[in-house]
Write a protein that holds these residues in place. Structure first.
Motif, short mmCIF file in Angstrom:
data_model
loop_
_atom_site.label_atom_id
_atom_site.label_comp_id
_atom_site.label_asym_id
_atom_site.label_seq_id
_atom_site.Cartn_x
_atom_site.Cartn_y
_atom_site.Cartn_z
N GLN A 349 56.10 46.73 21.34
CA GLN A 349 54.78 45.99 21.63
C GLN A 349 53.58 47.15 21.47
N PRO A 350 53.24 47.85 20.50
CA PRO A 350 52.15 48.96 20.62
C PRO A 350 50.88 48.59 21.11
N GLN A 351 50.52 47.10 20.98
CA GLN A 351 49.31 46.37 21.55
C GLN A 351 48.99 46.81 23.09
N LEU A 352 50.29 46.85 23.41
CA LEU A 352 50.23 46.78 25.18
C LEU A 352 49.44 48.08 25.50
N LEU A 353 49.90 49.24 24.70
CA LEU A 353 49.42 50.44 25.29
C LEU A 353 47.83 50.56 25.12
N THR A 354 47.29 50.02 23.89
CA THR A 354 45.82 50.06 23.83
C THR A 354 45.33 49.14 24.71
N GLY A 355 45.92 48.04 25.06
CA GLY A 355 45.21 46.86 25.96
C GLY A 355 45.11 47.45 27.17
N ILE A 356 45.66 48.35 27.66
CA ILE A 356 45.75 49.07 29.13
C ILE A 356 44.16 49.46 29.49
N THR A 357 43.38 50.13 28.21
CA THR A 357 42.04 50.29 28.24
C THR A 357 41.25 49.73 27.34
N ASN A 479 28.66 62.62 18.94
CA ASN A 479 30.13 63.02 19.45
C ASN A 479 30.29 62.46 20.76
N THR A 480 29.69 61.48 20.89
CA THR A 480 29.99 60.99 22.37
C THR A 480 30.44 59.41 22.13
N SER A 481 31.32 59.31 23.18
CA SER A 481 31.98 57.94 23.14
C SER A 481 31.47 57.11 24.50
N GLU A 482 31.72 55.53 24.17
CA GLU A 482 31.56 55.05 25.64
C GLU A 482 32.13 55.48 26.75
N GLN A 483 31.67 55.49 28.14
CA GLN A 483 32.48 56.15 28.94
C GLN A 483 33.83 55.33 29.48
N TRP A 484 34.66 56.05 30.13
CA TRP A 484 35.89 55.52 30.69
C TRP A 484 35.59 54.54 31.94
N SER A 485 35.78 53.71 32.11
CA SER A 485 35.34 53.13 33.42
C SER A 485 36.40 53.46 34.28
N LYS A 486 36.01 53.16 35.71
CA LYS A 486 36.98 53.14 36.93
C LYS A 486 38.14 52.54 36.80
N SER A 487 38.11 51.24 36.28
CA SER A 487 39.23 50.37 36.23
C SER A 487 40.23 50.98 35.21
N GLU A 488 39.51 51.44 34.09
CA GLU A 488 40.28 52.18 32.99
C GLU A 488 41.38 53.29 33.62
N ILE A 489 40.48 53.97 34.43
CA ILE A 489 41.09 55.22 35.01
C ILE A 489 42.24 54.99 35.95
N SER A 490 41.78 53.88 36.72
CA SER A 490 42.87 53.55 37.81
C SER A 490 44.12 52.81 37.41
N THR A 491 43.72 52.14 36.30
CA THR A 491 45.12 51.28 35.69
C THR A 491 45.92 52.57 35.00
N VAL A 492 45.45 53.47 34.19
CA VAL A 492 46.37 54.71 33.67
C VAL A 492 47.08 55.23 34.83
N MET A 493 46.38 55.57 36.01
CA MET A 493 46.92 56.29 37.06
C MET A 493 48.21 55.72 37.50
N LYS A 494 47.91 54.22 37.66
CA LYS A 494 49.02 53.51 38.26
C LYS A 494 50.39 53.54 37.26
N LEU A 495 49.86 53.40 36.19
CA LEU A 495 50.83 53.41 35.11
C LEU A 495 51.59 54.80 34.87
N ARG A 496 51.09 55.94 35.20
CA ARG A 496 51.80 57.05 35.21
C ARG A 496 53.06 57.04 36.36
#
Ligand code: BLA
Length: 515
Positions: A349-357, A479-496
């Motif tokens: 289910q590769p879409q789950l990984l992109t869905g995390i952010t 060369n700039t993207s949209e910022q990473w939100s706090k919730s994207e970062i914290s979800t990734v921390m938890k995932l780790r």
């Protein structure tokens, strides 16, 4: 007093609250509150009533009204002053008056010990119809299912109430630049929807002002302004503060900006969320246009109700996103713990990984293999990113909205990976999960006439005009993207943490089997 040359470096220091002038579509007097005598008067009012400055300056408010042939309608001066001192001057606005028999509104406010009185044209009988429209419009606006719907409805409803050629909802992003996120316009004008503009187009002090004074009308960029004449040299040394005025003359650089865009009149209403200027309802007209105080108050009311709803819906939407990220992360971990395998959970289910952010693409680099989903750099480029990450002293989670600021070769694939959120699984083994966000603004268009934008002042210095600020800015946001939100970062921390647990468990199982 002539303003110093304003350019992109000092834009935000132009003292726009004390321009010493008003727009030509109304008149102004300022009264000293301690003795109710006239201290400042606009030149065009003297012309209108055909009197010299000495005839009116330093006179009492009562004398001024008499001499100028200004009649209050349905209220006496003492009633007006009594009422105002019991509540507030703003509370009495607008007061119907006649100047030489013609209908005007008197609009009063208090600022720095002055009672500032402005006179503007009054359109007759529009009121009741307007009030009816506004309540009908509000329910249509708030009917929207999503924030975008609400804002689009708002643009459309405001257009049907005040009939400007173009009504936009302009939203400020975190870095101060803005985007037109909803628009209602006449068919014959080009769309601005989706266009981005630099923060310097609406400098800091202008934003501060729009937080205090919630509507701003510019009725005709070609109409001469009128100077404000002071009672004496002392008063002249302290130009009247027009922060809350309705007639304040417009910054010359902004007038030029509107002219460059081909706009003749504008009107904007502040949208405020959590105490900050969230955006503007910004209206353009291609011919002169004045709407009276009551119509502007109607638009202000819509702005205030919209602001309240923004605050609520913005929060709701970010909560909604956090929930979606967490859900994807939980589903992924559930899949992993089913067969105690990191890779198969991803390949199933590769879409789950992109869905995390809210990334456009993601890659899992694990046990010397690279698994990709969505829009990502190539395997070779990903391998280079990993080499670079391994050489850094960064923490377990690294994130940036402009990778090539840290890692120059990333410029080559900035379109797909200006933004990188990297989660280290094992630095030694080069095992990472990477999320990518593409460049935010690939092409930024500017609606205006680029040919007309370089002006010179009297001494031949080039004044940087809006068009130039734009060029400068588009280089900055490359060369700039949209910022990473706090919730994207914290979800990734938890995932780790969760993945570390899965990997650990698996290692234990293998160890047990081998024992
Ligand atoms: C004000 N600039 C504004 C305002 C808007 C914009 C909406 C509020 C006044 C109004 O409603 O007209 C900008 N207008 C836009 C943008 C769009 C639009 C982005 O329609 C997009 C569709 N402006 C510059 C530079 C300077 C500058 C370089 O580009 C300064 C050097 C100044 N802009 C400036 C100032 C004001 C302003 C000083 C305040 C004007 C005032 O209230 O007196």
């Amino acid at each position: 007093m002539k303003n110093p040359v304003v350019d992109i470096t000092n834009c935000d220091r132009e003292p726009i609250h004390v321009p010493g002038q008003i727009q030509g579509h109304g008149y102004l007097v300022a009264v000293d509150k301690s003795n109710f005598t006239i201290q400042y008067i606009s030149e065009n009012l003297l012309q209108k009533v055909a009197l010299g400055a000495t005839a009116l300056l330093d006179k009492t408010l009562e004398e001024f009204l008499q001499k100028s042939n200004i009649q209050l309608q349905a209220i006496s001066l003492s009633q007006l002053l009594n009422y105002a001192s019991a509540t507030s001057f703003e509370g009495i606005n607008p007061v119907a008056v006649e100047i030489d028999g013609a209908p005007y509104y008197l609009i009063a406010h208090e600022y720095n010990n002055y009672l500032i009185i402005e006179f503007e044209s009054r359109k007759s009988n529009a009121e009741t119809a307007l009030q009816h429209y506004i309540s009908a419009s509000l329910s249509k606006i708030l009917d929207g299912k999503t924030l975008r719907n609400v804002l689009q409805n708002a643009a459309e409803q405001v257009k049907t109430i005040i009939y400007y050629d173009r009504v936009m909802i302009y939203k400020f992003w975190e870095d101060g630049h803005g985007e037109v996120i909803a628009e209602a316009k006449n068919e014959d004008v080009e769309p601005f929807l989706g266009l981005h503009y630099p923060a310097s187009d609406i400098p800091r002090q202008a934003r501060e002002l729009y937080k205090k004074n919630l509507t701003r009308i510019i009725s005709d960029v070609n109409m001469p302004t009128s100077y404000i004449i002071a009672m004496n040299d002392v008063a002249a040394a302290y130009p009247l503060d027009l922060t809350l005025s309705t007639l304040r003359a417009v910054s010359p650089i902004h007038i030029q900006y509107l002219k460059n865009m081909g706009v003749t009149a504008s009107f904007s209403v502040s949208l405020i969320a959590h105490g900050e200027l969230w955006g503007l309802i910004s209206c353009h007209n291609y011919t002169p246009k004045f709407i009276d105080f009551k119509a502007r108050e109607g638009a202000r009311l819509i702005g205030q109700i919209l602001s309240a709803s923004l605050e609520y819906r913005d929060d709701e939407e970010s909560k909604e996103y956090s929930k979606m990220y967490r859900q994807s992360a939980e589903d992924l971990i559930r899949q992993m713990t089913k067969d105690w395998d990191v890779v198969s959970a991803f390949t199933k289910q590769p879409q789950l990984l992109t869905g995390i952010t809210s990334a456009h693409g993601a890659a899992l680099v694990f046990e010397n293999n690279t698994y990709k989903t969505g829009t990502t750099p190539t395997d070779a480029q990903i391998a280079e990113i990993i080499n670079w990450l391994q050489a850094q002293n960064s923490s377990q989670i690294f994130h940036t909205d402009s990778l090539c600021k840290y890692y120059k070769p990333a410029k080559a694939f900035a379109d797909v990976a200006s933004g990188l959120l990297a989660c280290t699984l094992s630095k030694e083994m080069g095992e990472y999960i990477l999320w990518f966000k593409g460049e935010r603004i690939k092409t930024v268009n500017w609606a205006g006439n680029p040919g007309k934008n370089i002006e010179q002042d009297d001494t031949g210095n080039i004044i940087i005009s809006p068009r130039r600020s734009f060029d400068l800015w588009s280089q900055q946001v490359e060369n700039t993207s949209e910022q990473w939100s706090k919730s994207e970062i914290s979800t990734v921390m938890k995932l780790r943490e969760d993945i570390a647990y899965v990997i650990n468990q698996k290692a234990n199982q293998i160890r047990q089997l081998n024992e």
